[in-house]
Write an enzyme that holds these catalytic residues in place. Structure first.
Site, PDB file in Angstrom:
ATOM      1  N   ASP A 197      51.786  63.053  64.578  1.00  0.00           N
ATOM      2  CA  ASP A 197      53.012  62.103  64.589  1.00  0.00           C
ATOM      3  C   ASP A 197      52.854  61.290  63.376  1.00  0.00           C
ATOM      4  O   ASP A 197      53.666  60.082  63.239  1.00  0.00           O
ATOM      5  CB  ASP A 197      52.577  61.251  66.021  1.00  0.00           C
ATOM      6  CG  ASP A 197      51.309  60.437  66.185  1.00  0.00           C
ATOM      7  OD1 ASP A 197      50.551  60.534  65.256  1.00  0.00           O
ATOM      8  OD2 ASP A 197      51.517  59.445  66.985  1.00  0.00           O
ATOM      9  N   ASP A 208      46.528  66.519  66.768  1.00  0.00           N
ATOM     10  CA  ASP A 208      45.929  65.223  66.539  1.00  0.00           C
ATOM     11  C   ASP A 208      45.868  64.432  67.742  1.00  0.00           C
ATOM     12  O   ASP A 208      46.421  64.772  68.964  1.00  0.00           O
ATOM     13  CB  ASP A 208      47.221  64.435  65.814  1.00  0.00           C
ATOM     14  CG  ASP A 208      47.096  62.993  65.505  1.00  0.00           C
ATOM     15  OD1 ASP A 208      45.928  62.691  65.051  1.00  0.00           O
ATOM     16  OD2 ASP A 208      47.851  62.160  66.050  1.00  0.00           O
ATOM     17  N   ASP A 268      49.394  63.250  59.011  1.00  0.00           N
ATOM     18  CA  ASP A 268      49.518  64.807  59.709  1.00  0.00           C
ATOM     19  C   ASP A 268      50.268  65.717  58.834  1.00  0.00           C
ATOM     20  O   ASP A 268      50.541  66.762  59.074  1.00  0.00           O
ATOM     21  CB  ASP A 268      50.060  64.569  60.919  1.00  0.00           C
ATOM     22  CG  ASP A 268      48.857  63.819  61.944  1.00  0.00           C
ATOM     23  OD1 ASP A 268      47.750  64.093  61.884  1.00  0.00           O
ATOM     24  OD2 ASP A 268      49.396  62.866  62.772  1.00  0.00           O
ATOM     25  N   VAL A 328      71.655 106.613  56.888  1.00  0.00           N
ATOM     26  CA  VAL A 328      72.557 105.239  57.156  1.00  0.00           C
ATOM     27  C   VAL A 328      72.454 105.133  58.757  1.00  0.00           C
ATOM     28  O   VAL A 328      72.346 103.845  59.142  1.00  0.00           O
ATOM     29  CB  VAL A 328      73.895 105.463  56.511  1.00  0.00           C
ATOM     30  CG1 VAL A 328      74.789 104.321  57.156  1.00  0.00           C
ATOM     31  CG2 VAL A 328      74.020 105.479  55.086  1.00  0.00           C
TER      32      VAL A 328
END
Length: 890
Positions: free
Chosen positions: A621, A333, A625, A286
């Site tokens: 954008d 892009d 996309d 633990v």
């Protein structure tokens, strides 16, 4: 006709074939037939994916392996009477973590809703020969639609009558200028951007008018296809989540092995009672679990999101912060991301010379007057420009140069016109000028030149020669190969407005005035950002719906391509279709620019890089996309020009649409991961020290630490300094290292090596102090335990300073520069001293009757970790181990 038949390539059929296939006419459907088809095909809406309930999202948070290990630890702790507090802490951490995860998830998954909002609320439809307005969701295949400038296209439509129609499709295809529609035949395998006889759902009409027949509705449309791709996209684990899983599994195996060994040694060799050894082994297991790590990781990520937000990078999902730091490829892009998504005049040709747009220009030059007068742009009250982007670019150029179009139109109002038509590629307007009328004509250079008989140079009009024509056409070609869109200007003066406004009556015997070249220019900061990314070992790949030449020219201007880059680095979507998945997987690294691609191509490109083991970021954008943004390891949407769809599918949104912000965000992401590694190094070296102390003490038969000692150290020294390490500034060479990629984990970059030797030292010094106290000096057992407890606690606080850098000297990274870290160490130190000096507490912890000598031993032992680690770092730097594991570029 069944629903399955709706997916035919209507763009490759004639108008008559399409109408026959859809069992419709140019007068439209009857109301009864429309109602029947609505029942058959359903409403023209996008279907929402199956949504998970908040409870399902909450339960999903417990599927992480590390979380399961912590839950098991809590259960084990709860079964041991004196470890109830530890169990409560672990459960609290796990539950808080789950709530944070649900909160982040509820802010995401908005792409489909955004797509639905894009639908046109009303459409002009012919029903039984009459044009009426109906809600767009009630449209069915076979309906006849009338489109006009300003309309949002309500479904996928096969056009059969166009009048100068231009449709802005950038959000769907990525093409930077409105597409001029015509009725020419289209090949069956034509990419989306080349289907000129189609108008697609959710695109915008910017000019002209048209009629067409609805061929696809709802989820069968191109935008519906994208919605379906979004719904079916698999949720991927981020590199951070994978690392946490790996670390959880590794730690669990290691801890179990140690616990079993302790039990075997204590019970089998030292003869200690089996129940006693079982409890000791469980206690060690633990104690070895870093229960605070998930919470600390979450806090460091949250702090990283705040820092990124201050630099215009808005993170929607916490793990995305770290994923950025591992990015190896940015698939970007072009339109609106690398470029401004705004047509701009760049070159002006007149008087036989090409001039840059920023040069001074005579406002009375014919080329300047014509580009402004033969123009349908409207100037709004707020001075904004309304119209076709190509035309607004010319008016904007005039305004920037001081050409007052509004005043000019008062003196020279338009009195007649021959509108633009796609067949002749020209438009003309007529204006009074003195006692005559000016005919202003603009259009495609090759078409306009056929109508010119004269040319003006330096104010002198003379007959146009073959040499003039060749020079003009050569200039047109020169501008075109630079990816400029070229328009020609011509004029003539007439005594009266022609009786018939036809091309034959108006557009003949013209005087050639000049050419203008325009382009959607690259963002000013993008080139530098791409260079910075390249320096950081990150490759930028450009993906666009534009034509090959335009894409290649912009990529060259941005530095993605250069003169040494082979032509084979540019590939079109059609060419990509001819490459098998296996071949593309092997050759994807050869391509830097993709042109005329579809949404499916973008997803395929991202997947190919990922299958090559790369961490991929995708920026975009547009609606087109969205699927690739979701597929990428991190999707980056544009906050200003981006559609709600692209933002909804993204992990991060750029508030300023600035490509350079991505590079800043990557630097922040690298810093976040490095800081998480520092916390891991600190926590696990401390836990290793604790485990080794208890393990070796068990082997030697020593009773060195009480359970309360371990619990207090875990509470006090683990959490605060570890969180504060998450606020460390990025190291100076963080962007000079190769990207981590998928192969790294929390133990890479030298962390594992450091953790091992530092943990061994911490455990060794603690054991040495206990030996010194109880055996060498013969102090009482409670004094030995107290000294071991204080040594272990203080040495961890001292060691926290070492963890500011894995390899750099503490004294070269501004040891006290992080104020929050200083406060965290002081707080932890105060809490340790509190249990040593506050009456009552010191009795509980067994810290009393300690002499000055004993305290000096503890302090010296705790501080010794700093010079020891400094020596080890110097050795590792000396053999070049730091550069090897970090791949630092020389």
């Amino acid at each position: 006709m069944s629903k399955e038949q709706l997916n035919k390539a209507f763009f490759a059929q004639t108008e008559e074939e399409v109408l026959a296939e859809l069992n419709s006419t140019r007068d439209g459907l009857t109301k009864e037939e429309a109602a029947k088809r609505l029942a058959e095909y359903g409403e023209n809406v996008l279907e929402a994916g199956e949504k998970r309930t908040t409870l399902q999202k909450f339960l999903d948070q417990f599927k992480d392996f590390m979380i399961l290990v912590l839950l098991a630890a809590a259960i084990i702790s709860g079964t041991i009477g004196h470890e109830i507090a530890d169990a409560i802490i672990i459960l609290a951490v796990v539950i808080i973590n789950a709530f944070l995860g649900v909160f982040q998830e509820n802010k995401a998954e908005e792409a489909i809703e955004a797509l639905k909002k894009m639908a046109s609320p009303l459409a002009n439809v012919k029903r039984g020969g009459e044009v009426i307005q109906v809600k767009s969701e009630l449209l069915v295949p076979g309906d006849i639609i009338v489109l006009e400038a300003g309309d949002v296209v309500p479904a996928d439509i096969r056009l059969y009558d166009v009048n100068s129609l231009k449709v802005e499709e950038a959000a769907l295809t990525g093409e930077s200028v409105p597409v001029e529609k015509d009725l020419r035949d289209v090949e069956t395998d034509a990419p989306l951007g080349d289907r000129k006889n189609m108008a697609f759902s959710s695109t915008n009409v910017t000019y002209g008018r048209a009629e067409g027949v609805v061929v696809l509705t709802g989820m069968n449309t191109e935008v519906g296809h994208i919605a379906n791709m979004l719904q079916n996209a698999e949720e991927k684990k981020t590199p951070l989540q994978i690392n946490q899983d790996q670390m959880g599994k590794s730690l669990t195996i290691l801890i179990l092995v140690i616990a079993v060994l302790m039990f075997i040694i204590g019970f089998g060799f030292n003869g200690r009672p089996w129940l006693d050894m079982l409890m000791v082994s469980i206690s060690v297991a633990v104690a070895a679990i870093p229960e605070g790590l998930p919470a600390i990781t979450t806090i460091i990520l949250a702090l990283g999101t705040q820092k990124m937000a201050s630099r215009n990078a808005l993170v929607r999902k916490l793990p995305a912060v770290e994923t950025l730091g591992g990015t190896e490829v940015i698939c970007s892009d072009k339109t609106g991301t690398l470029t401004q998504n705004k047509m701009t005049i760049e070159k002006v040709y007149y008087d036989g010379q090409v001039h840059d747009a920023d040069e001074n220009i005579d406002l009375e030059l014919p080329v300047m007057k014509i580009m402004n007068l033969a123009n349908d742009t409207k100037i709004a009250n707020d001075k904004s420009l309304i119209g076709d982007p190509t035309e607004t670019a010319m008016v904007q150029y005039g305004l920037e140069k001081g050409f007052d179009l509004s005043a000019k139109l008062v003196d020279m109002p338009r009195v007649a016109e021959v509108p633009f038509e796609s067949d002749r590629k020209l438009m003309s307007t007529i204006h009074p000028e003195g006692d005559q009328f000016l005919v202003a004509t603009k259009g495609a250079p090759d078409e306009l030149l056929k109508r010119c008989t004269h040319i003006i140079k330096t104010g002198v009009i003379s007959p146009i020669t073959d040499a003039d024509r060749k020079e003009i056409l050569d200039t047109n070609h020169s501008l075109a190969i630079q990816a400029l869109r070229v328009l020609a200007m011509a004029f003539k003066n007439v005594a009266a407005v022609p009786a018939k406004m036809t091309t034959e009556a108006v557009e003949t015997d013209l005087v050639f005035a000049g050419l203008i070249g325009m382009i959607d220019p690259e963002r000013p900061e993008a080139k530098q950002a791409i260079a910075q990314a390249q320096k950081a070992g990150i490759r930028t790949v450009m993906i666009t719906g534009d034509h090959r030449d335009t894409a290649s020219a912009i990529a060259t201007r941005l530095g993605i391509l250069d003169e040494n880059t082979s032509a084979g680095s540019v590939i079109t979507g059609a060419e990509l279709n001819d490459i098998s998945d296996d071949d593309f997987l092997r050759t994807v690294q050869n391509y830097s620019v993709y042109a005329r691609v579809s949404p499916e191509h973008k997803v395929r490109i991202v997947k190919a890089w990922q299958d090559n083991g790369k961490v991929v970021a995708m920026t975009g954008d547009g609606v087109n996309d969205a699927p690739s943004l979701k597929q990428a390891d991190i999707g980056i949407g544009m906050g200003i020009t981006g559609t709600e769809v692209s933002k909804g599918a993204s992990d991060m949104v750029l508030a300023d649409d600035n490509f350079a912000t991505i590079v800043h965000a990557i630097e922040e992401g690298r810093k976040v991961f490095a800081n998480i590694q520092k916390a891991v190094q600190y926590l696990l070296s401390a836990n290793l020290g604790e485990v080794l102390t208890l393990f070796i003490a068990t082997v030697l038969g020593w009773q060195i630490l009480e359970p309360i000692h371990l619990l207090w150290i875990n509470l006090v020294t683990d959490v605060f300094p570890a969180i504060a390490l998450g606020l460390e500034e990025a190291e100076k060479d963080v962007m000079e290292q190769a990207p981590r990629g998928r192969s790294s984990n929390f133990f890479s970059n030298g962390v594992f090596t450091s953790m091992i030797y530092q943990g061994i030292y911490e455990g060794g010094i603690t054991l040495f102090v206990f030996w010194l106290a109880t055996i060498y000096y013969g102090y009482e057992l409670h004094i030995g335990e107290a000294m071991a407890f204080l040594t272990l606690g203080f040495i961890q606080l001292s060691h926290a300073f070492n963890c500011k850098s894995v390899f750099k000297s503490l004294f070269s990274v501004n040891p006290f520069g992080n104020k929050m870290f200083n406060y965290a160490v002081l707080l932890s130190l105060s809490l340790m001293l509190m249990v040593a000096f506050v009456p009552g507490l010191n009795t509980i912890f067994g810290i009393y009757d300690m002499t000055g000598q004993q305290w000096m031993i503890v302090i010296a032992a705790a501080l010794s970790v700093i010079p020891f680690v400094e020596i080890m770092k110097a050795i590792l730097r000396g053999i070049g181990y730091d550069k090897k594991v970090n791949q630092i570029k020389e």
